[in-house]
Write a protein that holds these residues in place. Structure first.
Motif, PDB file in Angstrom:
ATOM      1  N   ASP A   1       0.811  -1.209   0.000  1.00  0.00           N
ATOM      2  CA  ASP A   1       0.000   0.000   0.000  1.00  0.00           C
ATOM      3  C   ASP A   1       0.847   1.263   0.000  1.00  0.00           C
ATOM      4  O   ASP A   1       0.328   2.359   0.263  1.00  0.00           O
ATOM      5  N   THR A   2       2.142   1.130  -0.283  1.00  0.00           N
ATOM      6  CA  THR A   2       3.064   2.250  -0.134  1.00  0.00           C
ATOM      7  C   THR A   2       3.654   2.659  -1.471  1.00  0.00           C
ATOM      8  O   THR A   2       4.203   1.832  -2.198  1.00  0.00           O
ATOM      9  N   ASP A   3       3.534   3.952  -1.780  1.00  0.00           N
ATOM     10  CA  ASP A   3       4.170   4.507  -2.971  1.00  0.00           C
ATOM     11  C   ASP A   3       5.537   5.030  -2.548  1.00  0.00           C
ATOM     12  O   ASP A   3       5.653   6.089  -1.922  1.00  0.00           O
ATOM     13  N   LEU A   4       6.572   4.290  -2.871  1.00  0.00           N
ATOM     14  CA  LEU A   4       7.909   4.650  -2.430  1.00  0.00           C
ATOM     15  C   LEU A   4       8.353   6.005  -2.951  1.00  0.00           C
ATOM     16  O   LEU A   4       9.142   6.700  -2.283  1.00  0.00           O
ATOM     17  N   THR A   5       7.864   6.392  -4.105  1.00  0.00           N
ATOM     18  CA  THR A   5       8.322   7.641  -4.697  1.00  0.00           C
ATOM     19  C   THR A   5       7.937   8.854  -3.860  1.00  0.00           C
ATOM     20  O   THR A   5       8.515   9.931  -4.021  1.00  0.00           O
ATOM     21  N   THR A   6       6.973   8.688  -2.953  1.00  0.00           N
ATOM     22  CA  THR A   6       6.566   9.800  -2.081  1.00  0.00           C
ATOM     23  C   THR A   6       7.428   9.881  -0.820  1.00  0.00           C
ATOM     24  O   THR A   6       7.288  10.837  -0.045  1.00  0.00           O
ATOM     25  N   LEU A   7       8.302   8.902  -0.615  1.00  0.00           N
ATOM     26  CA  LEU A   7       9.054   8.820   0.641  1.00  0.00           C
ATOM     27  C   LEU A   7      10.505   9.258   0.528  1.00  0.00           C
ATOM     28  O   LEU A   7      11.206   9.328   1.542  1.00  0.00           O
TER      29      LEU A   7
ATOM     30  N   ARG B   1      16.651   7.229  -6.897  1.00  0.00           N
ATOM     31  CA  ARG B   1      16.079   6.237  -5.989  1.00  0.00           C
ATOM     32  C   ARG B   1      16.508   4.831  -6.400  1.00  0.00           C
ATOM     33  O   ARG B   1      16.475   4.485  -7.583  1.00  0.00           O
ATOM     34  N   LYS B   2      16.866   4.044  -5.402  1.00  0.00           N
ATOM     35  CA  LYS B   2      17.156   2.631  -5.614  1.00  0.00           C
ATOM     36  C   LYS B   2      16.402   1.808  -4.575  1.00  0.00           C
ATOM     37  O   LYS B   2      16.182   2.276  -3.457  1.00  0.00           O
ATOM     38  N   ILE B   3      16.025   0.611  -4.970  1.00  0.00           N
ATOM     39  CA  ILE B   3      15.425  -0.338  -4.037  1.00  0.00           C
ATOM     40  C   ILE B   3      16.406  -1.481  -3.850  1.00  0.00           C
ATOM     41  O   ILE B   3      16.889  -2.057  -4.832  1.00  0.00           O
ATOM     42  N   VAL B   4      16.702  -1.802  -2.608  1.00  0.00           N
ATOM     43  CA  VAL B   4      17.579  -2.924  -2.292  1.00  0.00           C
ATOM     44  C   VAL B   4      16.882  -3.715  -1.195  1.00  0.00           C
ATOM     45  O   VAL B   4      16.678  -3.195  -0.093  1.00  0.00           O
ATOM     46  N   ALA B   5      16.490  -4.946  -1.482  1.00  0.00           N
ATOM     47  CA  ALA B   5      15.645  -5.639  -0.511  1.00  0.00           C
ATOM     48  C   ALA B   5      15.704  -7.149  -0.647  1.00  0.00           C
ATOM     49  O   ALA B   5      15.811  -7.686  -1.754  1.00  0.00           O
TER      50      ALA B   5
ATOM     51  N   GLN C   1       6.224   2.062 -12.326  1.00  0.00           N
ATOM     52  CA  GLN C   1       6.818   3.348 -11.969  1.00  0.00           C
ATOM     53  C   GLN C   1       8.308   3.373 -12.294  1.00  0.00           C
ATOM     54  O   GLN C   1       9.050   4.169 -11.724  1.00  0.00           O
ATOM     55  N   ILE C   2       8.740   2.557 -13.223  1.00  0.00           N
ATOM     56  CA  ILE C   2      10.163   2.297 -13.375  1.00  0.00           C
ATOM     57  C   ILE C   2      10.977   3.554 -13.655  1.00  0.00           C
ATOM     58  O   ILE C   2      12.155   3.639 -13.282  1.00  0.00           O
ATOM     59  N   ASP C   3      10.370   4.557 -14.288  1.00  0.00           N
ATOM     60  CA  ASP C   3      11.113   5.786 -14.577  1.00  0.00           C
ATOM     61  C   ASP C   3      11.508   6.531 -13.313  1.00  0.00           C
ATOM     62  O   ASP C   3      12.381   7.409 -13.358  1.00  0.00           O
ATOM     63  N   ALA C   4      10.883   6.201 -12.187  1.00  0.00           N
ATOM     64  CA  ALA C   4      11.192   6.884 -10.928  1.00  0.00           C
ATOM     65  C   ALA C   4      12.401   6.285 -10.221  1.00  0.00           C
ATOM     66  O   ALA C   4      12.880   6.848  -9.231  1.00  0.00           O
TER      67      ALA C   4
ATOM     68  N   LYS D   1      15.640   0.609 -18.566  1.00  0.00           N
ATOM     69  CA  LYS D   1      16.157   0.843 -19.914  1.00  0.00           C
ATOM     70  C   LYS D   1      15.977   2.279 -20.378  1.00  0.00           C
ATOM     71  O   LYS D   1      16.683   2.750 -21.267  1.00  0.00           O
ATOM     72  N   ARG D   2      14.990   2.983 -19.835  1.00  0.00           N
ATOM     73  CA  ARG D   2      14.728   4.375 -20.218  1.00  0.00           C
ATOM     74  C   ARG D   2      14.361   4.515 -21.692  1.00  0.00           C
ATOM     75  O   ARG D   2      14.657   5.529 -22.327  1.00  0.00           O
ATOM     76  N   GLU D   3      13.743   3.500 -22.255  1.00  0.00           N
ATOM     77  CA  GLU D   3      13.322   3.567 -23.659  1.00  0.00           C
ATOM     78  C   GLU D   3      11.825   3.835 -23.730  1.00  0.00           C
ATOM     79  O   GLU D   3      11.057   3.227 -22.975  1.00  0.00           O
ATOM     80  N   PRO D   4      11.394   4.725 -24.619  1.00  0.00           N
ATOM     81  CA  PRO D   4       9.955   5.020 -24.706  1.00  0.00           C
ATOM     82  C   PRO D   4       9.167   3.799 -25.162  1.00  0.00           C
ATOM     83  O   PRO D   4       9.609   3.046 -26.031  1.00  0.00           O
ATOM     84  N   LEU D   5       8.003   3.611 -24.565  1.00  0.00           N
ATOM     85  CA  LEU D   5       7.144   2.481 -24.913  1.00  0.00           C
ATOM     86  C   LEU D   5       6.070   2.961 -25.890  1.00  0.00           C
ATOM     87  O   LEU D   5       5.352   3.929 -25.592  1.00  0.00           O
ATOM     88  N   PRO D   6       5.934   2.336 -27.069  1.00  0.00           N
ATOM     89  CA  PRO D   6       4.980   2.805 -28.075  1.00  0.00           C
ATOM     90  C   PRO D   6       3.533   2.400 -27.791  1.00  0.00           C
ATOM     91  O   PRO D   6       2.694   2.457 -28.686  1.00  0.00           O
ATOM     92  N   CYS D   7       3.265   1.953 -26.575  1.00  0.00           N
ATOM     93  CA  CYS D   7       1.909   1.586 -26.191  1.00  0.00           C
ATOM     94  C   CYS D   7       1.769   1.801 -24.687  1.00  0.00           C
ATOM     95  O   CYS D   7       2.755   2.030 -23.988  1.00  0.00           O
ATOM     96  N   LYS D   8       0.566   1.734 -24.188  1.00  0.00           N
ATOM     97  CA  LYS D   8       0.352   1.871 -22.753  1.00  0.00           C
ATOM     98  C   LYS D   8       0.727   0.576 -22.048  1.00  0.00           C
ATOM     99  O   LYS D   8       0.541  -0.528 -22.589  1.00  0.00           O
ATOM    100  N   LEU D   9       1.226   0.727 -20.842  1.00  0.00           N
ATOM    101  CA  LEU D   9       1.572  -0.451 -20.054  1.00  0.00           C
ATOM    102  C   LEU D   9       0.346  -1.331 -19.843  1.00  0.00           C
ATOM    103  O   LEU D   9       0.439  -2.565 -19.907  1.00  0.00           O
ATOM    104  N   ALA D  10      -0.800  -0.717 -19.590  1.00  0.00           N
ATOM    105  CA  ALA D  10      -2.021  -1.495 -19.360  1.00  0.00           C
ATOM    106  C   ALA D  10      -2.367  -2.357 -20.565  1.00  0.00           C
ATOM    107  O   ALA D  10      -2.857  -3.486 -20.422  1.00  0.00           O
ATOM    108  N   THR D  11      -2.104  -1.842 -21.765  1.00  0.00           N
ATOM    109  CA  THR D  11      -2.377  -2.619 -22.977  1.00  0.00           C
ATOM    110  C   THR D  11      -1.424  -3.803 -23.078  1.00  0.00           C
ATOM    111  O   THR D  11      -1.829  -4.927 -23.409  1.00  0.00           O
ATOM    112  N   LEU D  12      -0.163  -3.568 -22.777  1.00  0.00           N
ATOM    113  CA  LEU D  12       0.817  -4.645 -22.810  1.00  0.00           C
ATOM    114  C   LEU D  12       0.475  -5.706 -21.772  1.00  0.00           C
ATOM    115  O   LEU D  12       0.576  -6.910 -22.036  1.00  0.00           O
TER     116      LEU D  12
END
Length: 288
Positions: A117-123, A128-132, A149-152, A217-228
């Motif tokens: 239930d936690t949005d790490l980008t607000t903290l 930012r890196k996640i190590v867990a 949220q990978i761009d964050a 990868k920081r590459e633009p996605l030519p479709c929405k994530l939800a569609t993929l």
């Protein structure tokens, strides 16, 4: 007490300032609980290797999920992490983590919360890196949310069951290849750092584990994530059937869609590369 390799508990990361982990576990009554998916890592060499695998931690924020008694937390701080935010659901661990925070003034924030239930980008601020060492029962759910949220994030260094780690990096036409493989590989470069035997944990899990480093990868996605996501869910929902059959529930008669994506209708989900799934999802959006 000596651990494998002749290392003593006093050699654990952070030991000059803090008691050994097993003492912390005993003092604070931190018997690992199955309902939390807890398996505490106590091997000092492996703890240090996880922190090292994450690379430079001296800028921005490092997020840790489920720190428990704080072994990896200490290692991250010893690796000069500028700021660590530890998200812990189990209230029993808070006093032990408070001791770690006191030993590293101003560098550790402990947040009692459910990671689901936690949005790490607000903290914490970027980079930012996640190590867990993730609780295995929620590891893939957390990963798919972070991918959204990978761009964050600048990197994710995560411990999974070895079987899950193999799925992340699996190639087409292999048994391990599936929806999670596609979604992860579209957005991240994947490197397995090393494996861990069950005996490295307290209590030992029934499976081996692997530490995996994911770099966006920081590459633009030519479709929405939800569609993929919808495309891969339909395709792998009936992975033994051809896409001509498995995609009907998602795209109706799919022959025209497959032709637009330049894919044969006789192909199966496990034969498509991640980039071909992206083409398929983009073709679907173009047809709407």
């Amino acid at each position: 007490m000596r651990l494998p390799g002749g290392v003593t508990l006093a050699d654990l990361p952070g030991a000059p300032n803090l008691p050994p982990l097993r003492e912390v576990i005993a003092t604070h009554g931190l018997a690992p609980l199955k309902r939390y998916g807890q398996h505490f890592l106590t091997d000092p060499r492996l703890i240090a290797r996880i922190a090292a695998a994450a690379g430079d931690l001296t800028q921005g924020t490092v997020f840790e999920i489920g720190p428990g008694p704080g072994g990896l937390t200490r290692a991250l701080l010893d690796a000069d992490a500028a700021r660590v935010v530890a998200v812990e659901y189990d209230p029993r661990a808070l006093p032990a983590l408070a001791e770690v925070a006191a030993a590293y003034p101003g560098r550790l924030d402990v947040v009692q919360a459910d990671a689901l239930d936690t949005d790490l980008t607000t903290l914490g601020d970027a980079p930012r890196k996640i190590v867990a060492n993730l609780p295995y029962n929620i590891s893939t759910v957390l990963l798919t949310r972070w991918i959204a949220q990978i761009d964050a994030f600048d990197g994710l260094t995560l411990m999974f069951q070895k079987e899950v780690a193999e799925r992340l990096a699996a190639k087409p036409r292999t048994k391990a290849y599936g929806r999670l493989s596609v979604l992860t590989q579209v957005f991240c470069h994947i490197r397995k750092a090393f494996d861990l035997a069950p005996g490295a944990f307290h209590p030992p899990p029934k499976v081996a584990s692997s530490v995996v480093v994911l770099t966006p990868k920081r590459e633009p996605l030519p479709c929405k994530l939800a569609t993929l996501e919808a495309c891969t869910a339909a395709a792998f929902g009936q992975r033994r059937k051809t896409l001509r059959s498995s995609l009907k529930s998602w795209a109706g008669p799919p022959e025209a869609l497959l032709a637009r994506a330049e894919l044969p209708s006789s192909v199966r989900a496990e034969e498509l590369t991640p980039s071909e799934f992206v083409k398929l999802a983009a073709a679907f959006e173009a047809s709407q």
